[in-house]
Design a protein around this motif. Sequence first.
Motif, PDB file in Angstrom:
ATOM      1  N   ARG A   1       4.669   8.435  -1.546  1.00 50.48           N
ATOM      2  CA  ARG A   1       5.010   8.773  -0.417  1.00 50.48           C
ATOM      3  C   ARG A   1       6.158   8.540  -0.068  1.00 50.48           C
ATOM      4  O   ARG A   1       7.123   9.067  -0.416  1.00 50.48           O
ATOM      5  CB  ARG A   1       3.964   9.534   0.476  1.00 50.48           C
TER       6      ARG A   1
ATOM      7  N   ASP B   1       0.355  -1.392   0.203  1.00 45.78           N
ATOM      8  CA  ASP B   1      -0.080   0.349   0.544  1.00 45.78           C
ATOM      9  C   ASP B   1       0.675   1.417   0.019  1.00 45.78           C
ATOM     10  O   ASP B   1       0.680   1.654  -0.724  1.00 45.78           O
ATOM     11  CB  ASP B   1      -1.454   0.026   1.245  1.00 45.78           C
TER      12      ASP B   1
ATOM     13  N   ALA C   1       0.684   4.074  -2.626  1.00 45.62           N
ATOM     14  CA  ALA C   1       0.505   5.602  -2.220  1.00 45.62           C
ATOM     15  C   ALA C   1       1.661   6.299  -2.875  1.00 45.62           C
ATOM     16  O   ALA C   1       1.860   7.825  -3.165  1.00 45.62           O
ATOM     17  CB  ALA C   1       0.720   5.792  -0.534  1.00 45.62           C
TER      18      ALA C   1
ATOM     19  N   GLY D   1       1.756   6.751   7.417  1.00 42.06           N
ATOM     20  CA  GLY D   1       0.709   5.738   5.843  1.00 42.06           C
ATOM     21  C   GLY D   1       0.975   4.255   6.872  1.00 42.06           C
ATOM     22  O   GLY D   1      -0.029   3.615   6.804  1.00 42.06           O
TER      23      GLY D   1
END
Length: 152
Positions: free
Chosen positions: A106, A100, A104, A140
């Motif tokens: 980042r 994940d 994402a 996160g």
Amino acid sequence: MTRAETGLAAGGDWPCDIGPDLSRSFRALKTWFTLKTYGTQALGAAMAANCQLARVLAARIAAEPDLELLAPVALNIVCFGYAPDGVGGDGAINRAIVEDLHNAGRVAPSLTLVKDRPAIRAAFVNHRTTADDLDALVEGVLRFGAGHSSRR
């Protein structure tokens, strides 16, 4: 082929005598240029800063009840996992969290095994990594971890 056949005089140089090795890659060249450009002081400072960021992340993980440090932090690598409410984490959740986080876009930790258990691995090697990046990683992991825990 002899020197005479190549047109080089008896005392002439071969191309390999006057340049970098032509028969294989010259991998040390990148390291040499880096050392020559930045110097040992700047490189040492960047390495020390990365090790400091690893210690900061370890402290941040220790302060989060849903995260668990899985190995001592000796240099620039932090291995940890999502462990809701301090209960040993689930390897499948850690795998999903790393996926994940990558999707994402980042932060990009990797996945490793610590005592045969999947762990999230943060390795600090970039001089541009900041405390904001640590915050993004922790937030996160907590967000995606909570999402995966609620699906069970």
